[in-house]
Design an enzyme around this catalytic site. Structure first.
Site, PDB file in Angstrom:
ATOM      1  CD  GLU B 295      -6.706  46.069 -62.549  1.00  0.00           C
ATOM      2  OE1 GLU B 295      -5.462  45.496 -62.978  1.00  0.00           O
ATOM      3  OE2 GLU B 295      -7.456  45.607 -61.770  1.00  0.00           O
ATOM      4  CG  ASN B 296     -12.085  53.898 -64.198  1.00  0.00           C
ATOM      5  OD1 ASN B 296     -12.835  53.330 -64.759  1.00  0.00           O
ATOM      6  ND2 ASN B 296     -12.047  55.218 -64.129  1.00  0.00           N
TER       7      ASN B 296
END
Lengths: 658, 658
Positions: B295-296
């Site tokens: 989830e970057n």
């Protein structure tokens, strides 16, 4: 609880809203003791009230002194030692809340009081408006936990320390060794915990963690390593230090007073204790160090001719003098490591230095006057604390403990009285486990805490019971598991069937008192199941006082209005056995309770019939008496007594005489 | 649970008596893993059964192989690493009990199975007579706990590890850092835990203690430090390593995906991580080390011209390639410290070394096929484990998780299939606290554990639910607090008044699913109260399946015999609001539930009336539909749904058509 020294009610309360915020005045950061205490306070408050506070931390950016709900003022961060200033004042009104104290410890006491002021007002949570000025009556307000007989993991200790903080107790006395186990990791003497703990011990870091945890809550920690008696664990590790040569020692699994005793004539005993104390002393920040010293009957000393010879050579005329010799050597060792010796009252022998602190514990059960040694100690010039009267493991009514005052009724000079520092409740652990220890300590110890903190005159028993009920809820809020565990035990006993009959039975049944459960010491071993019906019962069973008051009203004041309530109780109790019968086939532990439940049912039925008919025959009265004294239950380790038996008897005797 | 690979019933059972004893064959002492496991086993057994065993420890002096009740044989003490032999056989009959295994870990699985064979027979406790041969289907059977969002104290972790051992899970994945906190003491980088944990972290000794605790139970521990995204805690301590220059970071109090990201172009980032990994790697004995990587979204990378320039200079054409560059550097650092890199599926980029283990997690919620990355990983030559389908924080029915198989339906070569090591249930902690986490994980994870252990064909949902109910009891026996906490929460909500109405309401109410509770991420902060009605409710609410089956019978099979049972349910639910009304004035949290309870009451009343009259008007049907879709409750953070709503609708629609 404890009841404050001075309290006035304010006209207005403080409503709890999402704007609630805390501002602490002075030089604090987020890790200051008072900051962490404030965070805990806000968490408890939100947890109980369900309020979503906007600011979850004190002194957050958006909070200023002028807008904060709660302002906290104090002068200095205290070093937690005996005798610090613990006073505080608390003012609650709709204009805001203010806590003022000299020390942060005093301010934390203010938070404990404030938490207990939460109430429901107009359908919402609020703090009751009050002005309080408060300070403790005694400087030493302790709880002892025995982790030797049954080990208590870190989490159990911590939640009990949280509960202590709630009721303003300030000494955690940690009984760390006994015949059944030695509970601290030692790097210099690893056999102690490796051979004599069954793998159940605290690492040194855990010890330090708990000491800090207590200190963060204003609580001192006094460790106890019990010597020379209660020494089986020591001797399991180092049999060569025993007073009986060639004996093989192994950890004790039973309860009682045992013979294994360190040899006070062996220099190696002092070397070992010196090594131990040198290593463990720095783990504890408090100056006091408890060496036990109790219940050494000296049997092995008598039997050992070398010890007898040593006594002759050193002109020690009896075991007392030998133990004094031992204690004085220990006192010197402890002094090297900056510690003051403290011990159970048996250490008070003629040559004992006056710097020793005497822990008074014996009383009627031991053939002495209650608090006898306390008076003797102060007259002899010793400082002392009282535990006789606060033995919560006796499972007596809390009323009995509550009415015992640390200050004896005899005349004492101001100087002598000043040597009485306070008292300690003692939780001996022969019959308690991590699952049941909370219900043995709480809520009752809150009443003892009040005795140690509040004015001598605060001793209204009814008022105490009423508040104790509320305290039970706050204790659960801070993590005490007394209620949770009871319900779990009932589920386990019922083998996950309907528990309501068992629950009703717990409201009138109390575990055997004054060590009559496990009387011989061998029925229950350390590894026996403590998940039985007696473990689910507590002293001061829920319905007992209420029923007693109804009987009082009916018998003493011929108050007919309580008849229906009496009948309702008796009718409920008469029906318990039938409910148990439905679950017993699939619950072996219920089968063990069944004969008792049936006896209770017969007793209640006779009482009910008498009440309804307004008379009872002599035959039925005799039948009732026979039922009440009958104890078939003990055969199955039931170990509970019907706590309403006397009152039912009283009721029926009254009806018989009518 | 999990169901064994092979099981036959023996003609006779083994009765538990006070003579029960354990003999372990081979070179063991009291501190051997299997000895301690046997002690735990005997304690659980006595605790549940109330039997006073004479010998409390295995291989005690009085116990011999020929007289012991339980004989345990094994060949070697295993080093707990991936892929060890975990098989065992178990034989129970009135002649005795035998566990045989290659490793002590296998033997311990045998004890977990044996414990679950306790039953009541002829009014006493016994072990069911069986012959079992058993081994796991997958080598990686994990539970992830997120202690970043809400910290979980040592005791919470330990009791969950005990529960894992009961259901034969063997990997504890410990998510130790996130935007909301960094949870491990670091001596070389103290700012991490001092500035970014709110004082809630594990000391290194606690970490080692937990690793050993797990190892003693045959469980591997895989730590996760989530980088470069989910990095707010890192950047609160070291803002200079952030991708957005000059930004002030502070611990996140909300839930969601946040922008703070470590700067992969800054050499100091790697120095810091090298320092950290060097220090923490030795705390963990397992070879795998999880670096997160999920989830970057790279927002701060886009915004930073220096990072853009670095990408150009290094020919990294997008954020994926930049993150690959970062991951490959981490892989090299970890390799220095003997660790293999593992990460969430986003780390699977073209240049990622094949030694990395891919943790597959995305699915429908993230716009992908379930398990899409799992197939891609094995086809690309990576080993992988599956978590998609096992996100227990979604609060779906356990049935949904149970039916997901780690082995996908697509055709794979034997080699490819062999790269699927197993799976992990994931307990993300945005909305759970130490008080509620047990009820979110258990008993449901026992069904997932069965999926990982048992044969693929074991997927009878009814049978699973039936056994799950029994597992719930055994989980409580080993210390899980799911039931205790629920009852406490209800007491707290009721402000210690009668909880039976609330309890009834929990049997048909389930917390919002799939992150629709706290949808924006800001309604609940980390310090919000999680002591609300939704927290006392669980997925698979108690009465839902039973009611559904009754409706099935009535609607699908026109079975009139269930009508009475249906009416009884509806009648109970119709009355809840009235009971709540009596306690609401003194319980603000009940007032919040009241509108919902009234709506439930109206729904149930309409259903009841329809059932009794055997018809329903169109008007009432519309009224019912309107009531069911109404969600006034969300306004007060109620966040629960009526889990029987569809079935009541189904019933009434059937009645309307009749």
């Amino acid at each position: 609880m404890p009841w404050p020294q001075e309290m006035k009610t304010n006209a207005s309360d403080f409503n709890i809203t999402e704007d609630f915020s805390v501002f602490i005045h002075g030089d604090v950061d987020e890790y200051s003791r008072i900051s962490e205490a404030s965070v805990r306070f806000v968490r408890y408050m939100t947890h109980k009230s369900g309020i979503f506070v906007t600011e979850g931390f004190p002194n957050a950016k958006a909070i200023s002194a002028s807008t904060a709900s709660l302002n906290i003022y104090f002068d200095t961060e205290a070093k937690v030692v005996m005798g610090i200033d613990e006073s505080y004042s608390l003012n609650v009104s709709d204009a805001g809340i203010e806590i003022r104290a000299h020390t942060d410890v005093g301010a934390m006491h203010g938070l404990s009081t404030l938490l207990q002021l939460i109430k429901v007002k107009d359908g919402a949570y609020a703090f009751t408006g009050v002005q309080i000025k408060d300070e403790p009556r005694f400087v030493w307000r302790g709880l002892m936990m025995d982790v030797g007989r049954h080990f208590m993991p870190v989490g159990v200790v911590k939640r009990n320390i949280d509960a202590m903080a709630l009721v303003k107790l300030n000494v955690f006395h940690w009984h760390l060794s006994d015949d059944q186990g030695f509970r601290v990791e030692t790097k210099t003497l690893p056999e102690l915990y490796k051979k004599a703990s069954d793998g159940q011990y605290y690492t040194q870091e855990q010890v330090k963690d708990i000491v800090k945890y207590a200190d963060d809550r204003g609580i001192r920690v006094v460790p106890e390593f019990d010597v020379p008696g209660h020494g089986t664990a020591f001797l399991t590790a180092y049999p060569e230090l025993g007073s009986k040569k060639g004996m093989t020692y192994s950890l004790e699994r039973n309860a009682g007073i045992f013979d294994p005793t360190l040899d006070p004539t062996n220099e190696k005993t002092y070397e070992m204790l010196d090594t131990l104390f040198k290593e463990v002393a720095p783990l504890f920040t408090d100056v006091y160090f408890h060496i036990g010293g109790d219940e050494n009957e000296g049997k092995h000393w008598h039997e050992n001719p070398e010890i007898q010879q040593f006594m002759k050579d050193n002109k020690l005329k009896d075991n007392h003098e030998l133990q004094t010799y031992f204690n004085i050597r220990l006192e010197k060792i402890l002094a090297k490591y900056g510690k003051s010796l403290m011990g159970w009252e048996e250490i008070m022998t003629p040559n004992m230095p006056k710097s020793a602190l005497i822990h008074s514990w014996r009383g009627v059960n031991e053939g002495m006057e209650p608090g006898e040694s306390l008076v003797k100690a102060v007259k002899n010039g010793y400082q002392t604390i009282l535990s006789n009267g606060y033995y919560i493991d006796l499972l007596l009514s809390v009323e009995d403990h509550y009415l015992v005052d640390p200050m004896p009724a005899v005349a004492l000079s101001a100087e002598e009285a000043g040597r009485i520092l306070g008292g300690e409740a003692t939780m001996w652990a022969e019959l308690v486990t991590p699952l049941t220890v909370d219900s043995r300590i709480w809520p009752r110890t809150a009443a003892i805490a009040e005795r140690f903190w509040s004015a001598k005159e605060v001793r209204d028993v009814d008022h105490m019971f009423e508040r104790l009920n509320t305290m039970s809820q706050f204790l659960e809020l801070v993590g005490i598991q007394h209620r949770k565990s009871q319900e779990y035990l009932l589920r386990n006993i019922a083998n996950y069937q309907d528990t309501h009959g068992l629950r009703q039975l717990t409201t009138i049944s109390e575990p055997f008192k004054i060590y009559s459960r496990n009387a011989g010491g061998t029925e229950y071993k350390t590894y026996s199941p403590f998940t039985l019906f007696a473990d689910a019962c507590t002293s001061d069973a829920k319905s007992v006082r209420d029923f007693r008051k109804l009987v009082d009203a009916y018998v003493d004041q011929s108050d007919q209005s309580v008849k229906e309530a009496l009948a309702r109780y008796l009718n409920t109790w008469a029906g318990i056995a039938d409910q148990l019968k439905t679950i017993a086939p699939n619950a072996p532990l219920v089968s063990r309770v069944q004969p008792y439940a049936e006896r209770v049912g017969e007793i209640a039925s006779i009482g009910l019939k008498a009440l309804e008919n307004d008379e009872i025959s002599q035959e039925e009265l005799q039948q009732l008496e026979a039922l009440i004294v009958k104890k078939e239950d003990t055969a199955v380790n039931l170990d509970v007594e019907l706590a309403v038996a006397n009152d039912i008897m009283r009721l029926t005797q009254y009806l018989a005489k009518k």
